[in-house]
Design a protein around this motif. Sequence first.
Motif, PDB file in Angstrom:
ATOM      1  N   ARG A 195     -76.077  38.362 -14.736  1.00 30.80           N
ATOM      2  CA  ARG A 195     -76.881  39.253 -13.898  1.00 30.80           C
ATOM      3  C   ARG A 195     -76.249  40.633 -13.834  1.00 30.80           C
ATOM      4  O   ARG A 195     -76.904  41.645 -14.013  1.00 30.80           O
ATOM      5  N   ARG A 196     -74.944  40.679 -13.605  1.00 28.94           N
ATOM      6  CA  ARG A 196     -74.249  41.965 -13.522  1.00 28.94           C
ATOM      7  C   ARG A 196     -74.282  42.700 -14.864  1.00 28.94           C
ATOM      8  O   ARG A 196     -74.560  43.897 -14.918  1.00 28.94           O
ATOM      9  N   SER A 197     -73.992  41.993 -15.938  1.00 29.23           N
ATOM     10  CA  SER A 197     -73.983  42.608 -17.263  1.00 29.23           C
ATOM     11  C   SER A 197     -75.357  43.193 -17.596  1.00 29.23           C
ATOM     12  O   SER A 197     -75.473  44.319 -18.096  1.00 29.23           O
ATOM     13  N   CYS A 198     -76.390  42.425 -17.324  1.00 28.35           N
ATOM     14  CA  CYS A 198     -77.748  42.883 -17.622  1.00 28.35           C
ATOM     15  C   CYS A 198     -78.128  44.064 -16.711  1.00 28.35           C
ATOM     16  O   CYS A 198     -78.754  45.029 -17.160  1.00 28.35           O
ATOM     17  N   ALA A 199     -77.729  44.001 -15.445  1.00 31.15           N
ATOM     18  CA  ALA A 199     -78.016  45.096 -14.513  1.00 31.15           C
ATOM     19  C   ALA A 199     -77.305  46.381 -14.943  1.00 31.15           C
ATOM     20  O   ALA A 199     -77.864  47.479 -14.820  1.00 31.15           O
ATOM     21  N   GLU A 200     -76.090  46.256 -15.457  1.00 32.91           N
ATOM     22  CA  GLU A 200     -75.365  47.431 -15.943  1.00 32.91           C
ATOM     23  C   GLU A 200     -76.070  48.043 -17.157  1.00 32.91           C
ATOM     24  O   GLU A 200     -76.199  49.269 -17.246  1.00 32.91           O
ATOM     25  N   LYS A 201     -76.540  47.200 -18.073  1.00 31.52           N
ATOM     26  CA  LYS A 201     -77.275  47.685 -19.244  1.00 31.52           C
ATOM     27  C   LYS A 201     -78.584  48.358 -18.801  1.00 31.52           C
ATOM     28  O   LYS A 201     -78.943  49.421 -19.286  1.00 31.52           O
ATOM     29  N   PHE A 202     -79.278  47.733 -17.859  1.00 32.09           N
ATOM     30  CA  PHE A 202     -80.527  48.256 -17.320  1.00 32.09           C
ATOM     31  C   PHE A 202     -80.287  49.632 -16.681  1.00 32.09           C
ATOM     32  O   PHE A 202     -81.008  50.594 -16.961  1.00 32.09           O
ATOM     33  N   SER A 203     -79.249  49.723 -15.872  1.00 32.31           N
ATOM     34  CA  SER A 203     -78.905  50.989 -15.215  1.00 32.31           C
ATOM     35  C   SER A 203     -78.584  52.073 -16.236  1.00 32.31           C
ATOM     36  O   SER A 203     -79.027  53.220 -16.108  1.00 32.31           O
ATOM     37  N   ALA A 204     -77.850  51.709 -17.270  1.00 32.60           N
ATOM     38  CA  ALA A 204     -77.492  52.679 -18.311  1.00 32.60           C
ATOM     39  C   ALA A 204     -78.737  53.180 -19.045  1.00 32.60           C
ATOM     40  O   ALA A 204     -78.854  54.380 -19.334  1.00 32.60           O
ATOM     41  N   VAL A 205     -79.682  52.280 -19.316  1.00 28.82           N
ATOM     42  CA  VAL A 205     -80.919  52.688 -19.990  1.00 28.82           C
ATOM     43  C   VAL A 205     -81.723  53.626 -19.093  1.00 28.82           C
ATOM     44  O   VAL A 205     -82.268  54.630 -19.561  1.00 28.82           O
ATOM     45  N   LEU A 206     -81.787  53.333 -17.806  1.00 28.61           N
ATOM     46  CA  LEU A 206     -82.515  54.218 -16.890  1.00 28.61           C
ATOM     47  C   LEU A 206     -81.868  55.593 -16.823  1.00 28.61           C
ATOM     48  O   LEU A 206     -82.566  56.622 -16.783  1.00 28.61           O
ATOM     49  N   ARG A 207     -80.556  55.640 -16.859  1.00 27.10           N
ATOM     50  CA  ARG A 207     -79.864  56.944 -16.897  1.00 27.10           C
ATOM     51  C   ARG A 207     -80.196  57.687 -18.191  1.00 27.10           C
ATOM     52  O   ARG A 207     -80.368  58.902 -18.194  1.00 27.10           O
ATOM     53  N   MET A 208     -80.286  56.943 -19.293  1.00 30.89           N
ATOM     54  CA  MET A 208     -80.648  57.563 -20.574  1.00 30.89           C
ATOM     55  C   MET A 208     -82.054  58.170 -20.501  1.00 30.89           C
ATOM     56  O   MET A 208     -82.308  59.218 -21.096  1.00 30.89           O
ATOM     57  N   VAL A 209     -82.940  57.511 -19.776  1.00 32.79           N
ATOM     58  CA  VAL A 209     -84.298  58.042 -19.607  1.00 32.79           C
ATOM     59  C   VAL A 209     -84.232  59.384 -18.885  1.00 32.79           C
ATOM     60  O   VAL A 209     -84.838  60.369 -19.324  1.00 32.79           O
ATOM     61  N   VAL A 210     -83.478  59.429 -17.805  1.00 40.55           N
ATOM     62  CA  VAL A 210     -83.339  60.662 -17.025  1.00 40.55           C
ATOM     63  C   VAL A 210     -82.716  61.769 -17.879  1.00 40.55           C
ATOM     64  O   VAL A 210     -83.140  62.927 -17.813  1.00 40.55           O
ATOM     65  N   GLU A 211     -81.755  61.403 -18.706  1.00 42.61           N
ATOM     66  CA  GLU A 211     -81.067  62.379 -19.568  1.00 42.61           C
ATOM     67  C   GLU A 211     -81.839  62.669 -20.851  1.00 42.61           C
ATOM     68  O   GLU A 211     -81.368  63.422 -21.703  1.00 42.61           O
ATOM     69  N   ARG A 212     -83.009  62.061 -21.000  1.00 40.69           N
ATOM     70  CA  ARG A 212     -83.878  62.229 -22.180  1.00 40.69           C
ATOM     71  C   ARG A 212     -83.200  61.795 -23.478  1.00 40.69           C
ATOM     72  O   ARG A 212     -83.397  62.389 -24.527  1.00 40.69           O
ATOM     73  N   LYS A 213     -82.413  60.724 -23.382  1.00 40.11           N
ATOM     74  CA  LYS A 213     -81.741  60.159 -24.541  1.00 40.11           C
ATOM     75  C   LYS A 213     -82.344  58.811 -24.946  1.00 40.11           C
ATOM     76  O   LYS A 213     -81.948  58.252 -25.954  1.00 40.11           O
ATOM     77  N   ALA A 214     -83.258  58.301 -24.147  1.00 41.58           N
ATOM     78  CA  ALA A 214     -83.894  57.014 -24.427  1.00 41.58           C
ATOM     79  C   ALA A 214     -85.063  57.221 -25.390  1.00 41.58           C
ATOM     80  O   ALA A 214     -85.548  58.342 -25.543  1.00 41.58           O
ATOM     81  N   PRO A 215     -85.521  56.142 -26.023  1.00 40.77           N
ATOM     82  CA  PRO A 215     -86.640  56.286 -26.957  1.00 40.77           C
ATOM     83  C   PRO A 215     -87.990  56.482 -26.264  1.00 40.77           C
ATOM     84  O   PRO A 215     -88.998  56.630 -26.918  1.00 40.77           O
ATOM     85  N   TRP A 216     -88.017  56.474 -24.947  1.00 42.93           N
ATOM     86  CA  TRP A 216     -89.262  56.663 -24.210  1.00 42.93           C
ATOM     87  C   TRP A 216     -89.055  57.662 -23.095  1.00 42.93           C
ATOM     88  O   TRP A 216     -87.931  57.999 -22.734  1.00 42.93           O
ATOM     89  N   THR A 217     -90.161  58.117 -22.554  1.00 46.22           N
ATOM     90  CA  THR A 217     -90.109  59.078 -21.454  1.00 46.22           C
ATOM     91  C   THR A 217     -90.722  58.450 -20.216  1.00 46.22           C
ATOM     92  O   THR A 217     -91.360  57.400 -20.278  1.00 46.22           O
ATOM     93  N   LEU A 218     -90.537  59.137 -19.123  1.00 44.44           N
ATOM     94  CA  LEU A 218     -91.168  58.724 -17.873  1.00 44.44           C
ATOM     95  C   LEU A 218     -92.571  59.284 -17.809  1.00 44.44           C
ATOM     96  O   LEU A 218     -92.884  60.297 -18.429  1.00 44.44           O
ATOM     97  N   ASN A 219     -93.373  58.644 -17.025  1.00 47.38           N
ATOM     98  CA  ASN A 219     -94.714  59.122 -16.745  1.00 47.38           C
ATOM     99  C   ASN A 219     -94.775  59.419 -15.259  1.00 47.38           C
ATOM    100  O   ASN A 219     -94.454  58.566 -14.444  1.00 47.38           O
ATOM    101  N   ARG A 220     -95.157  60.625 -14.934  1.00 47.18           N
ATOM    102  CA  ARG A 220     -95.306  60.951 -13.513  1.00 47.18           C
ATOM    103  C   ARG A 220     -96.590  60.319 -13.009  1.00 47.18           C
ATOM    104  O   ARG A 220     -97.659  60.576 -13.546  1.00 47.18           O
ATOM    105  N   VAL A 221     -96.454  59.488 -12.001  1.00 51.41           N
ATOM    106  CA  VAL A 221     -97.621  58.838 -11.422  1.00 51.41           C
ATOM    107  C   VAL A 221     -97.549  58.990  -9.905  1.00 51.41           C
ATOM    108  O   VAL A 221     -96.484  58.843  -9.306  1.00 51.41           O
TER     109      VAL A 221
END
Length: 155
Positions: free
Chosen positions: A65-91
């Motif tokens: 759970r912790r390992s997966c949560a850390e990976k999840f958190s890192a991916v969300l940070r990548m989204v904010v930093e525009r380093k992820a393969p996807w972007t956010l959608n303002r809703v």
Amino acid sequence: MARPVAFVDTSVFCNILAVPHMHQDHSSVLAELTQRRKTHDLILPVTAVIETGNHIAQIADGRLRRSCAEKFSAVLRMVVERKAPWTLNRVEWDEAYLLDLVGGAGTGATLVDLAVQHLGCGDLSILAERNRYLARTTGTTAEIWTLDGQLASYS
């Protein structure tokens, strides 16, 4: 015409993150991610973030759970930093959004009818988010990238 858009469903996001017991298609999803990045702009809807976070929180093994949560958190940070393969959608979570949700998000059925047919509110929310996106953009198409056959039928 702008590149087509694909909204990433929870089923795909869980496979990308290799969430235990929810990543049976991990390899094929990663391969498809590579291909889709060449042809589509990818959007991570808020519902996929919330549902994936809930799935991670329910992992029985605390270390996993912790390992997966850390990976999840890192991916969300990548989204904010525009380093992820996807972007956010303002809703906006407002009256119009809820009315679209209750009205079935363009499916031709209501939330009640869809619930009776086992289409969950999370899936319906992704459809509503896609509808709002299409209403404020021009010159593009938007699909739902999902492994869920029922949701795919509305994509």
